[in-house]
Design a protein around this motif. Sequence first.
Motif: not given
Length: 441
Positions: A1-5, A111-116, A133-141, A190-191
Amino acid sequence: MILQFSIKNYRTFKEKAVLSLIASNYDKDTRENENIAYNEKFGLRLLKNAVIYGANASGKSKLLDAFGFMRHYVLTSSKESQKGDEIDVFPFRLNSATEKEPSEFEIIFIYKDTLYRYGFEVTRKKVISEWLYYKPKTKEIELFYREDNKFDTHPRSFTKGKTVIKEGLVRDNALLLSVAAQFNDKTSINVLDWFERLKTISGLNESGYRGFTMSKTEDPVHKAKILDLLKAADLGIRDINLQKLDIDKLPKDLPKELRDKILREMHEEKAEFISDVLTTHKKYDINGRSIDNVNFSLDDDESSGTRKFFALTGPILDVIENGYTLVVDELDSKLHPNLVCKIVSLFNSKELNPKNAQLIFNTHDTNLLSAGLFRRDQIWFTDKNKFGEAKLYSLGDFKSDEVKKNEPYEENYIRGKYGAIPFLGFFENLNTILSHHENEK
């Protein structure tokens, strides 16, 4: 789902414009169960749809056009252009300071439980900057950040991207993300997969997706779902069938090259061409009893609204079945306001939209504002100042004492309380002006 554009310096948007689909706490007790999808992993409440209003030429369509540009450029920049080819981007041209500056695009999605979070800046000639950047858990990398031809990459999580950079495979006018995906970088793939699932269509011209819907009718399961939507729309259609092209009935004035191409593909590739869609309606006797069925031509006998709704059924069902995002320019064109309401309700429904597909669209149909379908944070406006600069804002941006939850949104919008309506003062003097010209004759 989209969070922001967000976009900046693109078309009519000189300054940064941000469309957020993160639900506000301001409306927390309004349609919370219907309009909100809760993401437990990241603790986010996300909106299932957003509607955009504004005067003609205020930027509504250009905002949605930006979705289409970003999607197309991400998916094609590494394979459909050559070194030196121009990038099909258009900066804000009504200001000398911005017409040669880069245009900026950024999108945040899950997407697929990861925040991009992915974005880039481009001019007509090259990519100025790019980041992922991606956020597989709690920290953005940070996976990579690019500035012109300088790249900073993550040493462990973006190794294939580092390889294509080292080999000099990233052109000035191509995105690193697109190139890395071609070389099987998992995160980049994935992206790109997510961008494939971002569907952008025009509500003014359904020819671009009608063929997709027609192909879906050849599968019995999908055909049944399309028929259910057509019946729910009260169009009187009981069945639909594709009419295959008859070789013996090709028009005599058909150009020879096209005729030869059709014949060759039909014979050599066993291709089938569809000449029309037949819609079946009930026929009644004088006493109102059903006695037979009659086939209509979708092109010749059905209304423009019926043709558009038929074409829309394919993309709508595809998006809802798979949990994609659908962006539609002028959704209400040719459609009855009640039908547009039902489409919006379809996306709001927990039962009918279990995978939380999203719908983003613009419209002039103010009836939607009084239908009780939207929260304030789902209603957006575009407005343009005297310098031709568009801005984007939400009804949720107003203070609570300025816009109350239960006030008549439609009435207040039409009378100009929220802005984003045309200034028509010239029309007030038009009669006097025309009379003056008549007297001069």
